[in-house]
Motif scaffolding. Structure first.
Motif, PDB file in Angstrom:
ATOM      1  N   ASP A  12       3.425 -13.418   7.815  1.00 33.17           N
ATOM      2  CA  ASP A  12       2.639 -14.173   6.832  1.00 33.17           C
ATOM      3  C   ASP A  12       2.068 -13.261   5.738  1.00 33.17           C
ATOM      4  N   PHE A  13       1.845 -11.993   6.059  1.00 36.22           N
ATOM      5  CA  PHE A  13       1.365 -11.050   5.039  1.00 36.22           C
ATOM      6  C   PHE A  13       2.517 -10.497   4.181  1.00 36.22           C
ATOM      7  N   GLY A  14       3.759 -10.898   4.473  1.00 34.11           N
ATOM      8  CA  GLY A  14       4.907 -10.430   3.674  1.00 34.11           C
ATOM      9  C   GLY A  14       5.394  -9.051   4.097  1.00 34.11           C
ATOM     10  N   LEU A  15       5.026  -8.656   5.322  1.00 31.97           N
ATOM     11  CA  LEU A  15       5.349  -7.285   5.746  1.00 31.97           C
ATOM     12  C   LEU A  15       6.613  -7.184   6.617  1.00 31.97           C
ATOM     13  N   LEU A  16       7.252  -8.305   6.880  1.00 31.29           N
ATOM     14  CA  LEU A  16       8.501  -8.237   7.648  1.00 31.29           C
ATOM     15  C   LEU A  16       9.685  -8.349   6.697  1.00 31.29           C
ATOM     16  N   THR A  17      10.308  -7.210   6.421  1.00 34.58           N
ATOM     17  CA  THR A  17      11.488  -7.187   5.558  1.00 34.58           C
ATOM     18  C   THR A  17      12.646  -6.586   6.352  1.00 34.58           C
ATOM     19  N   ASP A  18      13.810  -6.485   5.720  1.00 39.77           N
ATOM     20  CA  ASP A  18      14.932  -5.859   6.435  1.00 39.77           C
ATOM     21  C   ASP A  18      14.853  -4.331   6.383  1.00 39.77           C
ATOM     22  N   LYS A  19      13.739  -3.816   5.831  1.00 38.72           N
ATOM     23  CA  LYS A  19      13.481  -2.365   5.904  1.00 38.72           C
ATOM     24  C   LYS A  19      12.151  -2.095   6.614  1.00 38.72           C
ATOM     25  N   THR A  20      11.753  -3.037   7.483  1.00 42.68           N
ATOM     26  CA  THR A  20      10.515  -2.857   8.249  1.00 42.68           C
ATOM     27  C   THR A  20      10.840  -2.312   9.637  1.00 42.68           C
ATOM     28  N   ILE A  21      10.092  -1.281  10.035  1.00 40.99           N
ATOM     29  CA  ILE A  21      10.243  -0.718  11.384  1.00 40.99           C
ATOM     30  C   ILE A  21       8.934  -0.945  12.131  1.00 40.99           C
ATOM     31  N   LEU A  22       9.020  -1.672  13.233  1.00 41.88           N
ATOM     32  CA  LEU A  22       7.826  -1.988  14.016  1.00 41.88           C
ATOM     33  C   LEU A  22       7.805  -1.122  15.269  1.00 41.88           C
ATOM     34  N   ALA A  23       6.788  -0.273  15.382  1.00 46.85           N
ATOM     35  CA  ALA A  23       6.688   0.561  16.568  1.00 46.85           C
ATOM     36  C   ALA A  23       6.279  -0.300  17.763  1.00 46.85           C
ATOM     37  N   HIS A  24       6.889   0.013  18.897  1.00 45.88           N
ATOM     38  CA  HIS A  24       6.530  -0.560  20.212  1.00 45.88           C
ATOM     39  C   HIS A  24       6.992  -2.009  20.385  1.00 45.88           C
ATOM     40  N   SER A  25       6.177  -2.950  19.966  1.00 45.16           N
ATOM     41  CA  SER A  25       6.542  -4.380  20.053  1.00 45.16           C
ATOM     42  C   SER A  25       6.800  -4.854  21.478  1.00 45.16           C
TER      43      SER A  25
END
Ligand code: GUN
Ligand code: FE
Length: 458
Positions: free
Chosen positions: A266-279
């Motif tokens: 919702d904040f626009g932070l998930l793109t195809d160049k986003t790396i999420l640690a852990h999850s």
């Protein structure tokens, strides 16, 4: 030599698919002056003899050293550069306490330029000697030390993604270590993106800037919104922590009434160049969202044993179509080695799938999912990591950058020995499970040989 094509020859292993290792026996990998692989051939292929003959005539054939096997350079998707001095200590507290007690005071010290230079020089050199040719770094809050880190990567020749850490929420961040406001953090992030671009002229950049909100609990809504807008505007990489621990998941749910993943979307932070640690704690519905946005997960199995107290179901994430690679999470993880990390990923997966409580019946003990294999954890460390970082690395294919390590069998300290009884798959598995930093005889990034400190020491 700088401007010519060269041909590296020898036995190579790579994984184009996550569960299939392809040996390239007596291969010739032709690399151009920009470090891009022009061809990969083996004896019997149409152009193989011609490529070798031409390169031999030009003096541009480079056989890998004796008893060496060539593999793609390792991709570490999650490192906290300013936590390097803390590696191997201070792991006696849960995440939320560890940050305040040890980590924020240490990271704040990097406003000292000389300290930052000394630590980052050592960090980058050490990781290259461990075979990490691509490193995805969280820096610290102040702008300047992150530029010093980018310069260290360029000086040593390490491919990198680096972020100025953004954290502005006075409710969770101490006064001595936070951005003064959301707008200031956004301006400094933009300044860092510009500074990294200015350090490099022309061609494929070696170092990329990432928009880096530390994690939702450290950032105000205004900051997360602003960084999301910046991500959409610039197309830069994004990195953050997601659903790492029970505490984090509960904190985000209490504050925003949704999961971490939903909030980041919702904040626009998930793109195809986003790396999420852990999850670790992403739900199945979160997984579908990550697959849809093309965002990736940096699996950090060693750190998860301390702060997550849960094992990411990697196969489940991959089967949802999420890109996954590995992270050391220096210093939440105590090893700088991505080979070690691959081994922890393997053992954690086996424990989670089979279960660990001997008081329970076998059928009830674990998740009963299929555990990761040796081939799969190597894929995560190379090709999976390259895809997750949206960089052209991780396998020996035409058009990819030639980032590689030569791993030597047989000497006393390498941990890696082979015999005539071993098949190519056996040698590959021994390499993945046994080789240590002393076995890494040579490192290339973008086609260039890298001087590693371990070599200077020997
Ligand atoms: N979450 C927010 N900051 C950190 C950090 O520095 N390390 C880990 N493992 N998790 C975090
Ligand atoms: Fe982390």
């Amino acid at each position: 030599m700088e401007n010519s094509t060269r041909v590296i020859c020898g036995i190579a292993f790579h994984t184009l698919e996550r569960d299939v290792m392809t040996p390239l026996v007596d291969c010739a990998i032709a690399v151009d002056s920009a470090g891009t692989i022009q061809s990969v051939t083996t004896p019997g292929d149409k152009n193989h003899d011609g490529i070798l003959a031409r390169a031999e005539a030009d003096g541009t054939v480079f056989p890998v050293p004796e008893d060496c096997y060539l593999v793609p350079g390792l991709v570490d998707l999650h490192i906290h550069a300013p936590q390097w001095p803390q590696l191997g200590k201070a792991l006696d507290a849960p995440l939320e306490d560890w940050l305040l007690k040890y980590t924020f005071p240490l990271e704040a010290k990097f406003s000292d330029r000389d300290y930052a230079f000394e630590v980052y020089d050592d960090l980058v050199a050490t990781l290259l000697a461990q075979g990490t040719t691509t490193a995805v770094y969280f820096g610290s809050v102040d702008l300047e030390p992150n530029i010093i880190l980018a310069e260290a990567c360029l000086r040593h020749g390490q491919r990198a993604v680096i972020g100025k850490v953004a954290m502005d929420d006075p409710a969770t961040c101490p006064d001595y270590y936070r951005d003064p406001s959301a707008s200031d953090a956004i301006a400094q992030t933009r300044a860092f993106i510009d500074a990294v671009a200015a350090l490099q002229k022309g061609g494929e950049p070696l170092v990329h800037a990432a928009i880096t909100p530390r994690f939702v609990p450290s950032c105000t809504d205004d900051l997360l919104h602003g960084l999301g807008a910046l991500a959409q505007q610039t197309g830069a990489h994004v990195q953050t922590h997601c659903a790492e621990s029970d505490w984090e998941v509960a904190y985000v749910r209490d504050r925003l009434g949704k999961t971490d993943t939903e909030a980041l979307k919702d904040f626009g932070l998930l793109t195809d160049k986003t790396i999420l640690a852990h999850s670790n704690f992403v739900t199945r519905s979160d997984m579908s969202l990550l697959a849809k946005t093309g965002s990736s997960i940096a699996h950090c199995p060693l750190s998860n044993a301390y702060f997550a107290n849960a094992v990411l179901p990697v196969t489940r994430a991959l089967e949802h179509g999420i890109k996954v690679g590995l992270g050391t999470d220096i210093s939440g993880g105590f090893s700088p080695s991505l080979f070690d990390t691959a081994r922890y990923a393997l053992t954690a997966s086996r424990c989670a799938c089979a279960g660990t409580n001997p008081d329970q019946l076998a059928a009830e003990r674990g998740t009963n999912e299929t555990p990761l294999t040796t081939t799969e954890v190597f894929w995560l460390a190379t090709k999976g990591g390259g895809e997750a970082a949206a960089l052209p690395v991780g396998a020996f294919e035409k058009g990819m950058q030639f980032d590689a390590i030569a791993v030597q069998a047989g000497h006393a300290t390498s941990g890696f020995r082979c015999s005539d009884a071993d098949t190519m798959q056996d040698i590959f598995e021994k390499l993945v499970l046994n080789a240590n930093a002393a076995a890494i005889a040579k490192v290339w990034v973008a086609g260039e040989t890298i001087e590693t400190t371990s070599k200077q020491g020997r």
